[in-house]
Design a protein around this motif. Structure first.
Motif, PDB file in Angstrom:
ATOM      1  N   GLU A   1       0.856  -1.194   0.000  1.00  0.00           N
ATOM      2  CA  GLU A   1       0.000   0.000   0.000  1.00  0.00           C
ATOM      3  C   GLU A   1       0.888   1.239   0.000  1.00  0.00           C
ATOM      4  O   GLU A   1       1.732   1.399   0.875  1.00  0.00           O
ATOM      5  CB  GLU A   1      -0.923  -0.017   1.222  1.00  0.00           C
ATOM      6  CG  GLU A   1      -1.630   1.290   1.529  1.00  0.00           C
ATOM      7  CD  GLU A   1      -2.445   1.847   0.352  1.00  0.00           C
ATOM      8  OE1 GLU A   1      -3.301   1.120  -0.189  1.00  0.00           O
ATOM      9  OE2 GLU A   1      -2.206   3.029  -0.037  1.00  0.00           O
TER      10      GLU A   1
ATOM     11  N   SER B   1     -12.007   4.222  -0.354  1.00  0.00           N
ATOM     12  CA  SER B   1     -13.101   3.518   0.330  1.00  0.00           C
ATOM     13  C   SER B   1     -13.337   4.072   1.734  1.00  0.00           C
ATOM     14  O   SER B   1     -14.480   4.140   2.193  1.00  0.00           O
ATOM     15  CB  SER B   1     -12.788   2.022   0.420  1.00  0.00           C
ATOM     16  OG  SER B   1     -12.472   1.493  -0.847  1.00  0.00           O
TER      17      SER B   1
ATOM     18  N   GLY C   1     -19.135   6.995   1.367  1.00  0.00           N
ATOM     19  CA  GLY C   1     -20.377   6.899   2.117  1.00  0.00           C
ATOM     20  C   GLY C   1     -20.633   5.503   2.658  1.00  0.00           C
ATOM     21  O   GLY C   1     -21.572   5.298   3.429  1.00  0.00           O
TER      22      GLY C   1
ATOM     23  N   LEU D   1     -21.823   2.820   1.322  1.00  0.00           N
ATOM     24  CA  LEU D   1     -23.044   2.158   0.861  1.00  0.00           C
ATOM     25  C   LEU D   1     -22.674   1.041  -0.110  1.00  0.00           C
ATOM     26  O   LEU D   1     -21.912   1.271  -1.047  1.00  0.00           O
ATOM     27  CB  LEU D   1     -23.863   3.206   0.131  1.00  0.00           C
ATOM     28  CG  LEU D   1     -25.376   3.126   0.090  1.00  0.00           C
ATOM     29  CD1 LEU D   1     -25.969   3.244   1.490  1.00  0.00           C
ATOM     30  CD2 LEU D   1     -25.897   4.265  -0.781  1.00  0.00           C
TER      31      LEU D   1
ATOM     32  N   ARG E   1     -12.004  -0.360  -8.683  1.00  0.00           N
ATOM     33  CA  ARG E   1     -11.976   0.624  -9.774  1.00  0.00           C
ATOM     34  C   ARG E   1     -10.757   0.515 -10.685  1.00  0.00           C
ATOM     35  O   ARG E   1     -10.637   1.253 -11.656  1.00  0.00           O
ATOM     36  CB  ARG E   1     -12.132   2.052  -9.233  1.00  0.00           C
ATOM     37  CG  ARG E   1     -13.485   2.286  -8.588  1.00  0.00           C
ATOM     38  CD  ARG E   1     -14.666   2.280  -9.557  1.00  0.00           C
ATOM     39  NE  ARG E   1     -14.820   1.108 -10.388  1.00  0.00           N
ATOM     40  CZ  ARG E   1     -15.410  -0.059  -9.992  1.00  0.00           C
ATOM     41  NH1 ARG E   1     -15.857  -0.173  -8.780  1.00  0.00           N
ATOM     42  NH2 ARG E   1     -15.515  -1.079 -10.813  1.00  0.00           N
TER      43      ARG E   1
ATOM     44  N   SER F   1     -19.820   0.627  -6.538  1.00  0.00           N
ATOM     45  CA  SER F   1     -18.353   0.577  -6.565  1.00  0.00           C
ATOM     46  C   SER F   1     -17.822  -0.252  -5.394  1.00  0.00           C
ATOM     47  O   SER F   1     -17.025  -1.176  -5.588  1.00  0.00           O
ATOM     48  CB  SER F   1     -17.759   1.990  -6.562  1.00  0.00           C
ATOM     49  OG  SER F   1     -16.375   1.899  -6.771  1.00  0.00           O
ATOM     50  N   LEU F   2     -18.270   0.080  -4.191  1.00  0.00           N
ATOM     51  CA  LEU F   2     -17.862  -0.748  -3.040  1.00  0.00           C
ATOM     52  C   LEU F   2     -18.469  -2.146  -3.172  1.00  0.00           C
ATOM     53  O   LEU F   2     -17.870  -3.133  -2.754  1.00  0.00           O
ATOM     54  CB  LEU F   2     -18.329  -0.100  -1.735  1.00  0.00           C
ATOM     55  CG  LEU F   2     -17.729   1.270  -1.416  1.00  0.00           C
ATOM     56  CD1 LEU F   2     -18.435   1.885  -0.214  1.00  0.00           C
ATOM     57  CD2 LEU F   2     -16.232   1.168  -1.156  1.00  0.00           C
TER      58      LEU F   2
HETATM   59  C1  LIG Z   1     -17.135  11.047  -0.619  1.00  0.00           C
HETATM   60  C2  LIG Z   1     -17.263   9.726  -1.322  1.00  0.00           C
HETATM   61  C3  LIG Z   1     -18.403   8.964  -1.134  1.00  0.00           C
HETATM   62  C4  LIG Z   1     -18.534   7.735  -1.807  1.00  0.00           C
HETATM   63  N1  LIG Z   1     -19.587   6.942  -1.497  1.00  0.00           N
HETATM   64  C5  LIG Z   1     -19.672   5.713  -2.033  1.00  0.00           C
HETATM   65  C6  LIG Z   1     -20.670   4.801  -1.591  1.00  0.00           C
HETATM   66  O1  LIG Z   1     -21.429   5.087  -0.661  1.00  0.00           O
HETATM   67  N2  LIG Z   1     -20.742   3.593  -2.211  1.00  0.00           N
HETATM   68  C7  LIG Z   1     -19.885   3.227  -3.214  1.00  0.00           C
HETATM   69  O2  LIG Z   1     -20.008   2.130  -3.743  1.00  0.00           O
HETATM   70  N3  LIG Z   1     -18.904   4.062  -3.620  1.00  0.00           N
HETATM   71  C8  LIG Z   1     -18.757   5.269  -3.041  1.00  0.00           C
HETATM   72  N4  LIG Z   1     -17.741   6.091  -3.412  1.00  0.00           N
HETATM   73  C9  LIG Z   1     -16.782   5.617  -4.437  1.00  0.00           C
HETATM   74  C10 LIG Z   1     -15.910   4.536  -3.799  1.00  0.00           C
HETATM   75  O3  LIG Z   1     -15.466   4.984  -2.529  1.00  0.00           O
HETATM   76  C11 LIG Z   1     -14.676   4.162  -4.648  1.00  0.00           C
HETATM   77  O4  LIG Z   1     -15.028   4.030  -5.981  1.00  0.00           O
HETATM   78  C12 LIG Z   1     -14.132   2.841  -4.077  1.00  0.00           C
HETATM   79  O5  LIG Z   1     -13.756   3.081  -2.721  1.00  0.00           O
HETATM   80  C13 LIG Z   1     -12.961   2.296  -4.848  1.00  0.00           C
HETATM   81  O6  LIG Z   1     -12.466   1.189  -4.130  1.00  0.00           O
HETATM   82  P1  LIG Z   1     -11.096   0.482  -4.541  1.00  0.00           P
HETATM   83  O7  LIG Z   1     -10.857  -0.581  -3.538  1.00  0.00           O
HETATM   84  O8  LIG Z   1     -11.144   0.126  -5.967  1.00  0.00           O
HETATM   85  O9  LIG Z   1     -10.015   1.654  -4.409  1.00  0.00           O
HETATM   86  P2  LIG Z   1      -9.490   2.429  -3.133  1.00  0.00           P
HETATM   87  O10 LIG Z   1     -10.388   2.325  -1.970  1.00  0.00           O
HETATM   88  O11 LIG Z   1      -9.125   3.814  -3.552  1.00  0.00           O
HETATM   89  O12 LIG Z   1      -8.147   1.653  -2.776  1.00  0.00           O
HETATM   90  C14 LIG Z   1      -7.049   1.705  -3.622  1.00  0.00           C
HETATM   91  C15 LIG Z   1      -5.786   1.701  -2.778  1.00  0.00           C
HETATM   92  O13 LIG Z   1      -4.658   1.457  -3.624  1.00  0.00           O
HETATM   93  C16 LIG Z   1      -3.582   2.290  -3.218  1.00  0.00           C
HETATM   94  N5  LIG Z   1      -2.683   2.420  -4.362  1.00  0.00           N
HETATM   95  C17 LIG Z   1      -2.884   3.104  -5.519  1.00  0.00           C
HETATM   96  N6  LIG Z   1      -1.851   2.936  -6.366  1.00  0.00           N
HETATM   97  C18 LIG Z   1      -0.962   2.116  -5.735  1.00  0.00           C
HETATM   98  C19 LIG Z   1       0.306   1.579  -6.088  1.00  0.00           C
HETATM   99  N7  LIG Z   1       0.854   1.832  -7.283  1.00  0.00           N
HETATM  100  N8  LIG Z   1       0.959   0.805  -5.203  1.00  0.00           N
HETATM  101  C20 LIG Z   1       0.422   0.536  -3.972  1.00  0.00           C
HETATM  102  N9  LIG Z   1      -0.790   1.026  -3.578  1.00  0.00           N
HETATM  103  C21 LIG Z   1      -1.480   1.796  -4.458  1.00  0.00           C
HETATM  104  C22 LIG Z   1      -4.263   3.563  -2.786  1.00  0.00           C
HETATM  105  O14 LIG Z   1      -3.439   4.329  -1.937  1.00  0.00           O
HETATM  106  C23 LIG Z   1      -5.524   3.022  -2.090  1.00  0.00           C
HETATM  107  O15 LIG Z   1      -5.287   2.784  -0.722  1.00  0.00           O
HETATM  108  C24 LIG Z   1     -17.544   7.294  -2.723  1.00  0.00           C
HETATM  109  C25 LIG Z   1     -16.385   8.053  -2.878  1.00  0.00           C
HETATM  110  C26 LIG Z   1     -16.229   9.237  -2.155  1.00  0.00           C
HETATM  111  C27 LIG Z   1     -14.931   9.991  -2.256  1.00  0.00           C
END
Ligand SMILES: Cc1cc2nc3c(=O)[nH]c(=O)nc-3n(C[C@H](O)[C@H](O)[C@H](O)COP(=O)(O)OP(=O)(O)OC[C@H]3O[C@@H](n4cnc5c(N)ncnc54)[C@H](O)[C@@H]3O)c2cc1C
Length: 482
Positions: free
Chosen positions: A51, A60, A64, A66, A448, A463-464
Motif C-alpha cells: 500500500e 473507500s 459513504g 453504501l 476501480r 463501486s464498493l
Molecule cells: C465522498 C465519497 C463517497 C462515496 N460513497 C460511495 C458509496 O457510498 N458507495 C460506493 O459504492 N462508492 C462510493 N464512493 C466511491 C468509492 O469509494 C470508490 O469508488 C471505491 O472506494 C474504490 O475502491 P477500490 O478498492 O477500488 O479503491 P481504493 O479504496 O481507492 O483503494 C485503492 C488503494 O490502492 C492504493 N494504491 C494506488 N496505487 C498504488 C500503487 N501503485 N501501489 C500501492 N498502492 C497503491 C491507494 O493508496 C488506495 O489505498 C464514494 C467516494 C467518495 C470519495
C-alpha cells in the motif's frame, strides 16, 4: 491501451534479489484489496499487501460506505421488502449500461445474499431501519433506495426494491466499513507493507506474472508472488493525462471523487503486461441536485429549452445525461412554489421571469422552445400524467405559480462529482484478460482498477459493492492457483 515506459514489466530473470515473497501479493489496500486479502488469507495463502499510503483505507475509507446488495437480504426482508436475484439482475442490466457485462452482473446478483452474510460475518453492524428520503442516510439507518429503481423506465423493467446497504453509524459510513474489513484482513493473517508504491509487474519466461517491483521513499524493492498478484489500486480520476486521453468529458467535472493515488498505476502496469481495458471513457457523474426533495418537481431542460429526462431519477443518471448527452449544459426550471437551493450544489446563477416567455428570453433559449416545453408539461401534469418520462406522481404538478426561475446546473457552474468506471477486463473469477480474452496467468484485479458491473450507468453502492465482491473472488482464485 498500451503501457507507458514507467510501468513496463520487468523480466524475472533481471531480478537479482527478491526483498520479500508471498503466495498472493495484493497491490492497494482499499475495499477491493482488503476483501482480496481476507479471502486469500482464509484460503490458506500467505498474503502480502503493498500500500503506497501510510496505511489502508484508500478512497473507500472516505466514502459513504453504501454497498449495492439485494436479491432478498435478511435486512430487506426484515424491513418488509421483497426482492429476488432475478429482479436485481433485470434492474442492473437496464441501469448499468449501455450493454453491461452479463458475465459479471449475473454472479453479482445470484450471490449477493451470500455476500451480505459474509460482510456481516466480518463484523459489519447493521440496523433494521429504512431511510426514505434521499440516497445516502445521514443517520444510522442501514437500508435505502440508492438508484433509479422507483423511476421510469426501471420500475417497468424490474420490481423496485431498496438495495443500498450501509453500516449503522451517524455520518459517513466508509470509515466504519474499512475499519471492519482491515480488521478481518489482519485476522486472516495478511501482512501489510505501507508506504510501498508498486510500479511494475514482474513477468516470467512463460508470460505469467510472478512479482512486483516498486519503491518505498527512494528505495527500490522487488517482491515475489508465488501464486499471483491482485491489482486493487483504484481508478484514474487523478491522472490528468489518462483522463484527457481516455475520458475527456469526465475532465470537465469540478469535483474528483477519490484520492491523488487514483492515478491509474494498476491499470497501466497491467496494460503494459498485455492486459485489455474496457470502457475507459466511462464514469460515475453525480449531479447532486437533491435534497431538498421539492426540486424533483422542477423540469430539467437543455440549452434548447427541451426536457432532458424524469427529474426524480438517481443523481448519477441526471449527471450522466447532462454531461454525456447534453454537453453538460442544463437548467432546472421551477415556479415560485417549487423553488429551493440545492443543499449540495448551490447555484448562484438563478434567472427569473414573470412568464415562461420572459424566462426563456432571459436564458437566451430559442424563442417559443421553453414555452412549448412547459405548456406540454403543465397540460399533462394537471391530469397527473407525464407521457414523456413518467415522473412519479408524488413529484408531478403543473408549474404555474410565477415568478418562474431557472437554476443553472451546467457542469462549469455547479459541482459534478466524478470518478472513473473504466479499467481492466476481468473474468467473473477476477482474472485479468488479454485483448483476445485469455486469462493472464498470475494476474488478478478488482475494484476501480477494473471495468466492473457498472459499465457506464451507475447506482450508489455499486463501486464498493462490486469491488468487495470481485475482490473476494480475485483473492480466492489467486490463492488456489497451483
Ligand atoms: C465522498 C465519497 C463517497 C462515496 N460513497 C460511495 C458509496 O457510498 N458507495 C460506493 O459504492 N462508492 C462510493 N464512493 C466511491 C468509492 O469509494 C470508490 O469508488 C471505491 O472506494 C474504490 O475502491 P477500490 O478498492 O477500488 O479503491 P481504493 O479504496 O481507492 O483503494 C485503492 C488503494 O490502492 C492504493 N494504491 C494506488 N496505487 C498504488 C500503487 N501503485 N501501489 C500501492 N498502492 C497503491 C491507494 O493508496 C488506495 O489505498 C464514494 C467516494 C467518495 C470519495
Amino acid at each position: 491501451m498500451s503501457g507507458v515506459p514507467e510501468h513496463l514489466p520487468r523480466r524475472a530473470s533481471e531480478i537479482a534479489h527478491w526483498d520479500d515473497s508471498a503466495d498472493v501479493v495484493v497491490v492497494g489496500y482499499g475495499c477491493a484489496g482488503a476483501c482480496a486479502a481476507i479471502e486469500a488469507g482464509r484460503a490458506g495463502a500467505d498474503v502480502l499487501v503493498l500500500e503506497r499510503a501510510g496505511g489502508g483505507g484508500g478512497t473507500s475509507a472516505n466514502s459513504g460506505g453504501l454497498l449495492y446488495l439485494g436479491g432478498g437480504t435478511p435486512l430487506q426482508k426484515a424491513l418488509g421488502f421483497d426482492d429476488e436475484p432475478e429482479e436485481m439482475f433485470r434492474y442492473l442490466m437496464a441501469a448499468c449500461g449501455p450493454e453491461p457485462d452479463e458475465e459479471l452482473v449475473r454472479p453479482y446478483c445470484e450471490h449477493s445474499v451470500e455476500h451480505f452474510h459474509w460482510l456481516v460475518d466480518c463484523g459489519w453492524p447493521l440496523k433494521e431501519a429504512f431511510f426514505t428520503d434521499a440516497h445516502e442516510p445521514p443517520g444510522d439507518e442501514s437500508l435505502t433506495y440508492s438508484g433509479s429503481e422507483l423511476c421510469w423506465p426501471f420500475c417497468d423493467i424490474a420490481k423496485p426494491a431498496p438495495r443500498g446497504h450501509c453500516g449503522t453509524v451517524v455520518g459517513p459510513k466508509g470509515p466504519l466499513l474499512m475499519q471492519i474489513l482491515l480488521g478481518a484482513a489482519d485476522r486472516a493473517g495478511a501482512r501489510v507493507r505501507s508506504g510501498a508504491r508498486a510500479e511494475r509487474l514482474v513477468v516470467g519466461a512463460d508470460g505469467s506474472v510472478v512479482g512486483v517491483v516498486g519503491r518505498s521513499g527512494g528505495e527500490a524493492w522487488a517482491v515475489r508472488a508465488r501464486r499471483g498478484v491482485v491489482l486493487t489500486s483504484g481508478g484514474f480520476i487523478y491522472n490528468r493525462t489518462m483522463v484527457e486521453r481516455y475520458a475527456p468529458l469526465l475532465g470537465r467535472c469540478l469535483y474528483k471523487v477519490g484520492t491523488e493515488h487514483d492515478d491509474g498505476s494498476g491499470i497501466q502496469m497491467a496494460a503494459a503486461a498485455g492486459a485489455a481495458t474496457l470502457r475507459m471513457d466511462a464514469g460515475d457523474v453525480t449531479l447532486p441536485l437533491f435534497p431538498p426533495v421539492v426540486l424533483k418537481q422542477g423540469v430539467l431542460v437543455n440549452r434548447l429549452g427541451q426536457r432532458v429526462l424524469n427529474e426524480d431519477s438517481y443523481m448519477g443518471r441526471l449527471g450522466e445525461f447532462s454531461l454525456l448527452h447534453h454537453d453538460g449544459r442544463v437548467w432546472l426550471v421551477v415556479d415560485d412554489a417549487g423553488f429551493a437551493q440545492p443543499a449540495n450544489a448551490p447555484s448562484q446563477a438563478l434567472s427569473v421571469g414573470e412568464s415562461w416567455a420572459e424566462l426563456e428570453a432571459e436564458l437566451g433559449f430559442p424563442e417559443g422552445a421553453l414555452q412549448d416545453t412547459m405548456a406540454f408539461y403543465n397540460r399533462h401534469a394537471t391530469r397527473g400524467e407525464d407521457p414523456l418520462f413518467r415522473k412519479q406522481r408524488a413529484h408531478l404538478r403543473p408549474l404555474d405559480q410565477p415568478p418562474y426561475g431557472a437554476l443553472d446546473l451546467s457542469v462549469d457552474k455547479v459541482i459534478y462529482a466524478v470518478f472513473t468506471l473504466g479499467g481492466l477486463w476481468i473474468s467473473p473469477q477476477g482474472a485479468v484478460r488479454t485483448p483476445s480474452g485469455e486469462d493472464i496467468p498470475g494476474l488478478y484485479a478488482a475494484g476501480r482498477t477494473t471495468s466492473g458491473v457498472a459499465k457506464q450507468g451507475y447506482s450508489s453502492g455499486l463501486s464498493l459493492g462490486d469491488g468487495s465482491f470481485f475482490g473476494r473472488r480475485a483473492g480466492r482464485t489467486a490463492a488456489r492457483r497451483p
